[in-house]
Design a protein around this motif. Structure first.
Motif: not given
Length: 191
Positions: A38-39, A42-45, A74-79, A167-170
């Motif tokens: 699944x990861x 769902x991995x963003x490229x 999906x990918x959400x900015x962390x930093x 999406x999985x928190x990675x």
């Protein structure tokens, strides 16, 4: 151990019998394999493009940098952090901090180089929680940076490090080398 030792306390105490233990191991293995697959799905490229002009934010752009997510999730900015290096003639006049910098520190450094945010550069305020658009075309991506001719003259390096959460928190990281010094031509060995 021999049978007489296994029948004595504490060795005769068992939590799980062999068949239950095998079922638990098979279940955990299945969960781990499923999570791994699944990861991967769902991995963003994260990808980026750097090109001349075509900035929506800076009229006289000599270099525009966009960020895209070409992956399946999906990918959400962390930093987001930045690293810059001034060109030799300007490096002595502006004290630029070494290492990875925050956006306010970069803006302070660019101002110390005599660059104006309205005329010489555009730097997107990309903070935690921002989404990176899913597209395969660089020009449709998120415009992170636009540099005018004077900014390119005064900078020899401009890097952006973006960390995103899927999406999985990675957490995934991409380093963008937006500006690099031009390679010096090799001296010819022919007379």
């Amino acid at each position: 151990m021999n049978d007489s030792v296994r029948d004595a306390w504490p060795w005769r105490f068992t939590v799980l019998d062999t068949s239950t233990c095998a079922a638990v191991v098979a279940l955990l293995t299945g969960i781990i394999v499923t999570r791994s697959q699944l990861s991967q799905t769902m991995r963003p490229a994260l990808s980026w493009s750097g090109f001349k002009g075509h900035s929506r934010e800076l009229a006289d752009s000599s270099r525009t940098v966009t960020l895209i997510n070409a992956g399946g999730g999906r990918s959400v900015v962390h930093s987001v952090t930045y690293r810059i290096r001034a060109a030799e003639p300007f490096a002595a006049d502006a004290a630029i901090l070494p290492g990875w910098l925050s956006r306010p520190q970069v803006i302070t450094s660019l101002t110390a180089l005599g660059l104006d945010p309205d005329e010489d550069y555009f730097l997107l305020h990309l903070g935690p929680g921002a989404a990176v658009p899913m597209t395969n075309t660089g020009r449709e991506g998120l415009e992170l940076l636009a540099l005018g001719p004077r900014a390119l003259e005064r900078l020899t390096a401009f890097d952006i490090r973006v960390q995103v959460i899927d999406a999985l928190g990675d957490v995934h990281e991409r380093r963008l080398q937006c500006v690099r010094p031009l390679p010096q031509p090799r001296p010819s060995s022919r007379p």
